[in-house]
Scaffold this motif. Structure first.
Motif, PDB file in Angstrom:
ATOM      1  N   TYR A  17       0.782  -1.550  -0.015  1.00 35.74           N
ATOM      2  CA  TYR A  17       0.249   0.115   0.269  1.00 35.74           C
ATOM      3  C   TYR A  17       0.690   1.866  -0.041  1.00 35.74           C
ATOM      4  O   TYR A  17       1.331   1.150   1.115  1.00 35.74           O
ATOM      5  CB  TYR A  17      -0.592   0.303   1.375  1.00 35.74           C
ATOM      6  CG  TYR A  17      -2.526  -1.064   1.263  1.00 35.74           C
ATOM      7  CD1 TYR A  17      -3.090  -1.281   0.063  1.00 35.74           C
ATOM      8  CD2 TYR A  17      -1.837  -1.839   1.815  1.00 35.74           C
ATOM      9  CE1 TYR A  17      -4.114  -2.462   0.633  1.00 35.74           C
ATOM     10  CE2 TYR A  17      -2.869  -2.896   2.354  1.00 35.74           C
ATOM     11  CZ  TYR A  17      -3.690  -2.956   1.448  1.00 35.74           C
ATOM     12  OH  TYR A  17      -4.882  -4.180   1.351  1.00 35.74           O
ATOM     13  N   VAL A  22       2.915  -4.395   2.636  1.00 35.52           N
ATOM     14  CA  VAL A  22       2.065  -6.013   3.290  1.00 35.52           C
ATOM     15  C   VAL A  22       1.934  -6.960   3.533  1.00 35.52           C
ATOM     16  O   VAL A  22       2.092  -7.638   4.115  1.00 35.52           O
ATOM     17  CB  VAL A  22       1.107  -4.896   2.937  1.00 35.52           C
ATOM     18  CG1 VAL A  22      -0.971  -5.686   3.937  1.00 35.52           C
ATOM     19  CG2 VAL A  22       1.193  -3.394   3.844  1.00 35.52           C
ATOM     20  N   ARG A  41      -2.744 -12.406  13.491  1.00 38.20           N
ATOM     21  CA  ARG A  41      -3.400 -11.154  14.688  1.00 38.20           C
ATOM     22  C   ARG A  41      -3.954 -10.080  13.681  1.00 38.20           C
ATOM     23  O   ARG A  41      -3.871  -9.664  12.479  1.00 38.20           O
ATOM     24  CB  ARG A  41      -1.852 -10.513  14.868  1.00 38.20           C
ATOM     25  CG  ARG A  41      -2.100 -11.345  16.505  1.00 38.20           C
ATOM     26  CD  ARG A  41      -0.796 -10.119  17.515  1.00 38.20           C
ATOM     27  NE  ARG A  41      -0.993 -11.188  18.632  1.00 38.20           N
ATOM     28  CZ  ARG A  41       0.400 -11.327  18.551  1.00 38.20           C
ATOM     29  NH1 ARG A  41       1.883 -11.433  18.012  1.00 38.20           N
ATOM     30  NH2 ARG A  41       0.771 -12.207  19.691  1.00 38.20           N
ATOM     31  N   ASN A  42      -4.446  -9.359  13.809  1.00 38.78           N
ATOM     32  CA  ASN A  42      -5.085  -8.113  13.423  1.00 38.78           C
ATOM     33  C   ASN A  42      -3.770  -7.247  12.698  1.00 38.78           C
ATOM     34  O   ASN A  42      -3.193  -6.941  13.554  1.00 38.78           O
ATOM     35  CB  ASN A  42      -5.702  -6.966  14.066  1.00 38.78           C
ATOM     36  CG  ASN A  42      -6.475  -7.386  14.686  1.00 38.78           C
ATOM     37  OD1 ASN A  42      -6.896  -7.463  16.512  1.00 38.78           O
ATOM     38  ND2 ASN A  42      -7.628  -7.443  14.003  1.00 38.78           N
ATOM     39  N   GLY A  43      -4.031  -6.792  11.661  1.00 35.24           N
ATOM     40  CA  GLY A  43      -2.739  -6.512  10.802  1.00 35.24           C
ATOM     41  C   GLY A  43      -1.929  -7.177  10.288  1.00 35.24           C
ATOM     42  O   GLY A  43      -0.674  -6.718  10.164  1.00 35.24           O
ATOM     43  N   SER A  44      -2.449  -8.663  10.411  1.00 34.79           N
ATOM     44  CA  SER A  44      -1.347  -9.601   9.876  1.00 34.79           C
ATOM     45  C   SER A  44      -1.151  -9.424   8.378  1.00 34.79           C
ATOM     46  O   SER A  44      -0.551  -9.755   7.831  1.00 34.79           O
ATOM     47  CB  SER A  44      -0.815 -10.529  10.387  1.00 34.79           C
ATOM     48  OG  SER A  44      -2.181 -11.182   9.988  1.00 34.79           O
ATOM     49  N   GLY A  45      -1.873  -9.095   7.767  1.00 35.54           N
ATOM     50  CA  GLY A  45      -2.095  -9.225   6.450  1.00 35.54           C
ATOM     51  C   GLY A  45      -3.204 -10.663   5.548  1.00 35.54           C
ATOM     52  O   GLY A  45      -3.168 -10.353   4.597  1.00 35.54           O
ATOM     53  N   ARG A  46      -4.264 -10.472   6.281  1.00 39.36           N
ATOM     54  CA  ARG A  46      -5.000 -11.893   6.141  1.00 39.36           C
ATOM     55  C   ARG A  46      -6.109 -10.873   4.845  1.00 39.36           C
ATOM     56  O   ARG A  46      -6.395 -11.589   3.429  1.00 39.36           O
ATOM     57  CB  ARG A  46      -5.947 -12.265   7.370  1.00 39.36           C
ATOM     58  CG  ARG A  46      -5.189 -12.630   8.400  1.00 39.36           C
ATOM     59  CD  ARG A  46      -5.729 -12.852   9.638  1.00 39.36           C
ATOM     60  NE  ARG A  46      -6.353 -11.437   9.562  1.00 39.36           N
ATOM     61  CZ  ARG A  46      -7.354 -11.468  11.037  1.00 39.36           C
ATOM     62  NH1 ARG A  46      -7.587 -12.469  11.386  1.00 39.36           N
ATOM     63  NH2 ARG A  46      -7.241  -9.921  11.463  1.00 39.36           N
ATOM     64  N   SER A  47      -6.904  -9.814   4.914  1.00 34.47           N
ATOM     65  CA  SER A  47      -7.531  -9.392   3.764  1.00 34.47           C
ATOM     66  C   SER A  47      -6.805  -8.894   2.715  1.00 34.47           C
ATOM     67  O   SER A  47      -7.155  -9.572   1.409  1.00 34.47           O
ATOM     68  CB  SER A  47      -8.489  -8.332   4.818  1.00 34.47           C
ATOM     69  OG  SER A  47      -9.350  -8.408   5.570  1.00 34.47           O
ATOM     70  N   THR A  48      -5.629  -8.407   3.106  1.00 33.32           N
ATOM     71  CA  THR A  48      -5.262  -7.504   2.034  1.00 33.32           C
ATOM     72  C   THR A  48      -4.490  -9.404   1.006  1.00 33.32           C
ATOM     73  O   THR A  48      -4.576  -8.839  -0.509  1.00 33.32           O
ATOM     74  CB  THR A  48      -3.607  -7.385   2.036  1.00 33.32           C
ATOM     75  OG1 THR A  48      -4.233  -6.240   2.779  1.00 33.32           O
ATOM     76  CG2 THR A  48      -2.855  -6.685   0.919  1.00 33.32           C
ATOM     77  N   GLU A  89     -15.118  -8.434   3.513  1.00 33.56           N
ATOM     78  CA  GLU A  89     -15.683  -8.489   4.877  1.00 33.56           C
ATOM     79  C   GLU A  89     -17.043  -7.622   4.939  1.00 33.56           C
ATOM     80  O   GLU A  89     -18.303  -7.536   5.837  1.00 33.56           O
ATOM     81  CB  GLU A  89     -14.569  -7.613   5.844  1.00 33.56           C
ATOM     82  CG  GLU A  89     -14.098  -7.480   7.082  1.00 33.56           C
ATOM     83  CD  GLU A  89     -13.307  -7.586   7.961  1.00 33.56           C
ATOM     84  OE1 GLU A  89     -12.575  -7.137   7.089  1.00 33.56           O
ATOM     85  OE2 GLU A  89     -13.682  -7.191   8.876  1.00 33.56           O
ATOM     86  N   GLU A 165     -13.593 -13.324   7.478  1.00 30.86           N
ATOM     87  CA  GLU A 165     -14.796 -12.581   8.378  1.00 30.86           C
ATOM     88  C   GLU A 165     -16.385 -12.455   8.528  1.00 30.86           C
ATOM     89  O   GLU A 165     -16.425 -11.782   8.192  1.00 30.86           O
ATOM     90  CB  GLU A 165     -14.329 -11.271   9.438  1.00 30.86           C
ATOM     91  CG  GLU A 165     -12.810 -11.153   9.092  1.00 30.86           C
ATOM     92  CD  GLU A 165     -12.114 -10.827  10.524  1.00 30.86           C
ATOM     93  OE1 GLU A 165     -13.209 -10.292  11.864  1.00 30.86           O
ATOM     94  OE2 GLU A 165     -10.867  -9.956  10.390  1.00 30.86           O
TER      95      GLU A 165
END
Ligand SMILES: Nc1ncnc2c1ncn2[C@@H]1O[C@H](COP(=O)(O)OP(=O)(O)OP(=O)(O)O)[C@@H](O)[C@H]1O
Ligand SMILES: [Mg+2]
Length: 239
Positions: A17, A22, A41-48, A89, A165
């Motif tokens: 980004y 990322v 964890r949050n921000g680990s890049g799953r959605s990306t 999401e 999610e």
């Protein structure tokens, strides 16, 4: 052990980004009849990672291979046409169309070797949607919109379903219906990549799990292996 050839191979996928690096080499494989739980964890890049597979975030390098066909760098609609569906999401519905009309928008011809889904099956998964089939989608509850988004994606007869999610913010009863749907879908021959924040659900629904940390897959294993590894849980999954 599932010995089928991978349907989807993601190899050393990188994405940025702006200047922020990322995805730092995501590698994972998904076979037929697998639900791969992508946790971290949050921000680990799953959605990306899901967005980069789908072409919504352009990978800077790496491979996304579906049934032997390279898709990295292709447009999202081409990737969808090739057989990957993505449930974001943020529930994506056409607010001014009815439930039935939304479902019809999702229907695509069925390629060989993929289960052909029907609206009737969708209503079996989610009887609530049947009751509301004439209702404008914008009037549905968040849970009903989530069910509708999943159903619309399935009616495109994908080989691979990427789902981000799906149980976020849903009532327990709907969480159960959504998890059962995902578990059944993979038995029907669709491969699923599930990003799920609730570890108990990820452990229950996944057939294999990939743990993400710092933009790559740092560990993988069966749900039992992941759940039983205290050190891994503490290092990569505890909040
Ligand atoms: N559109 C964006 N622009 C800039 N940075 C972003 C954008 N989306 C995500 N990021 C950053 O990229 C990193 C990975 O985000 P991503 O959304 O993939 O994480 P995640 O594992 O899905 O976590 P969560 O869903 O809990 O936020 C985070 O540091 C996030 O802040
Ligand atoms: Mg996310």
């Amino acid at each position: 052990m599932n010995t089928e050839a991978p349907v989807l191979r993601v190899g050393d996928l990188h994405a940025y980004y702006g200047k922020s690096h990322v995805l730092r080499g995501v590698t994972l494989e998904v076979r037929r009849r697998e639900v791969v739980g992508l946790v971290g964890r949050n921000g680990s890049g799953r959605s990306t990672a899901l967005k980069a597979i789908m072409g919504l975030v352009r990978p800077s390098s790496g491979r996304v291979v579906l049934d032997g066909r390279e898709l990295a760098g292709r447009r999202p609609y081409e990737i969808a046409r090739a057989g990957i569906a993505y449930v974001p999401e943020e529930r994506e519905i056409f607010a001014n169309l009815t439930v039935d009309e939304n479902l019809r928008m999702g229907m695509q011809p069925c390629p060989e070797g993929v289960p052909a889904w029907t609206a009737a099956q969708m209503f079996d998964y989610f009887p609530r949607l049947k009751e509301r089939r004439g209702t404008l989608a914008g009037r549905l509850s968040g849970g009903e919109q989530q069910m509708l988004t999943i159903c619309r994606s399935l009616l495109g007869n994908p080989r691979v379903l990427l789902i981000d999610e799906p149980t976020e913010g849903l009532a327990p009863q709907i969480v159960a219906a959504v998890s059962e749907c995902i578990a059944d879908v993979h038995r029907q021959g669709v491969s699923v990549v599930l990003v799920e924040q609730k570890l108990t659900i990820a452990l229950r629904v996944s057939t294999r799990m990939c743990v993400m940390g710092h933009g790559r897959v740092v560990r993988e294993g069966t749900p039992q292996e992941i759940a039983g590894n205290e050190e891994l849980l503490a290092q990569w999954l505890a909040v």
